[in-house]
Design a protein around this motif. Structure first.
Motif, mmCIF file in Angstrom:
data_model
loop_
_atom_site.group_PDB
_atom_site.id
_atom_site.type_symbol
_atom_site.label_atom_id
_atom_site.label_comp_id
_atom_site.label_asym_id
_atom_site.label_seq_id
_atom_site.Cartn_x
_atom_site.Cartn_y
_atom_site.Cartn_z
ATOM 1 N N UNK A 136 0.833 -1.194 0.000
ATOM 2 C CA UNK A 136 0.000 0.000 0.000
ATOM 3 C C UNK A 136 0.865 1.240 0.000
ATOM 4 N N UNK A 137 0.782 2.044 1.083
ATOM 5 C CA UNK A 137 1.525 3.298 1.152
ATOM 6 C C UNK A 137 2.208 3.445 2.518
ATOM 7 N N UNK A 138 3.379 4.066 2.512
ATOM 8 C CA UNK A 138 4.102 4.437 3.723
ATOM 9 C C UNK A 138 4.856 5.727 3.409
ATOM 10 N N UNK A 139 4.960 6.617 4.398
ATOM 11 C CA UNK A 139 5.738 7.838 4.242
ATOM 12 C C UNK A 139 7.124 7.639 4.842
ATOM 13 N N UNK A 168 6.842 6.533 8.691
ATOM 14 C CA UNK A 168 5.638 6.322 9.489
ATOM 15 C C UNK A 168 4.495 5.871 8.592
ATOM 16 N N UNK A 169 3.530 5.213 9.230
ATOM 17 C CA UNK A 169 2.359 4.719 8.498
ATOM 18 C C UNK A 169 1.373 5.857 8.265
ATOM 19 N N UNK A 209 5.994 6.181 -0.480
ATOM 20 C CA UNK A 209 6.331 4.916 -1.124
ATOM 21 C C UNK A 209 5.039 4.123 -1.275
ATOM 22 N N UNK A 210 4.760 3.673 -2.473
ATOM 23 C CA UNK A 210 3.536 2.912 -2.684
ATOM 24 C C UNK A 210 3.780 1.769 -3.661
ATOM 25 N N UNK A 270 7.707 -0.862 -6.665
ATOM 26 C CA UNK A 270 7.559 0.239 -5.713
ATOM 27 C C UNK A 270 7.732 1.565 -6.437
ATOM 28 N N UNK A 271 6.870 2.512 -6.135
ATOM 29 C CA UNK A 271 6.975 3.856 -6.688
ATOM 30 C C UNK A 271 7.280 4.839 -5.567
#
Length: 252
Positions: free
Chosen positions: A34-37, A115-116, A78-79, A50-51
């Motif tokens: 999914x996504x994470x910062x 962080x999530x 990051x997603x 991964x993008x």
């Protein structure tokens, strides 16, 4: 081929659950589904689809606050599906799980690694830190439910604040948002001089209430009045700007 390099502890650590976990004490593994910062520039390796998208300061409001205060986190999103490895100059990495509305963490933006997206964060004025402070008038605050990865230069000590507690503001990197903060000049507590000689301690940061303080065994060199990304030295020297921002951003 044989080498101690290929020992089990150096192999990629696998987990059935996605999210943030430690690969080792200095390397964070993000099992991305999914996504994470994460902090810009922290990626050292990745596998899979991964993008990476630059997020600046996390929105126009945080961008303005970062420019005015010097505090903040240069972010990337990051997603996708894959594994991403993050590090910050071989600093030690620690994971913190915030578990609901009553959990909150105030932290120097320079110590945030990833962080999530379920966590909320903002830039807040640190209460009680007068214009004599070199520690910075502003910090990043996190709240909500989710996992946060932070960095420390060396193994920290976590002090339980159940009595008056003091720390060098260049070494105190994070604390519970519920604590009351302030500062004292070193000469007020006998640290200014020792047998006629300076101790090198200009002032200390004070903490009161119920909570904890994370102190790393390394003092960041003074960078002006503002901490975090390091861009706020001139801002911190301008008492008028700091006064306006104090009312604009509120305190924690």
């Amino acid at each position: 081929m044989r080498s101690q390099l290929f020992a089990a502890e150096n192999q990629e650590q696998e987990s059935a659950q996605p999210g943030l976990r430690l690969q080792n004490s200095k390397l964070l593994k993000v099992e991305l589904r999914g996504e994470v910062f994460a902090r810009q520039g922290a990626m050292v390796a990745y596998q899979g689809n991964v993008q990476f998208e630059a997020q600046g300061s996390g929105g126009i409001g945080k961008f303005i606050k970062q420019k005015l205060t010097g505090e903040g986190i240069p972010l990337m999103k990051m997603k996708g599906q894959g594994d991403v490895f993050l590090a910050d100059r071989a600093a030690d990495v620690y994971l913190i799980d915030l578990e609901g509305p009553h959990d909150g963490l105030s932290i120097n933006g320079a110590n945030v690694l990833a962080f999530e997206p379920t966590l909320s964060w903002d830039i807040q004025r640190v209460q009680g830190m007068g214009m004599m402070s070199n520690a910075g008038l502003f910090n990043c605050t996190f709240s909500g439910q989710g996992r946060l990865a932070i960095t420390c230069k060396g193994t920290p000590v976590v002090l339980t604040v159940d009595q008056p507690t003091y720390a060098d503001p260049q070494a105190a990197i994070a604390w519970s948002t519920g604590l009351q903060t302030g500062y004292q000049r070193a000469d007020q507590i006998g640290l200014g001089t020792l047998l006629g000689r300076t101790t090198g301690e200009a002032f200390t940061m004070s903490f009161a209430g119920q909570g904890f303080v994370v102190v790393q065994p390394s003092e960041e060199p003074p960078g002006g009045f503002i901490s975090g990304t390091g861009g706020g030295q001139q801002t911190g020297q301008d008492g008028g700007v700091a006064g306006v921002l104090g009312g604009l951003l509120g305190g924690r």
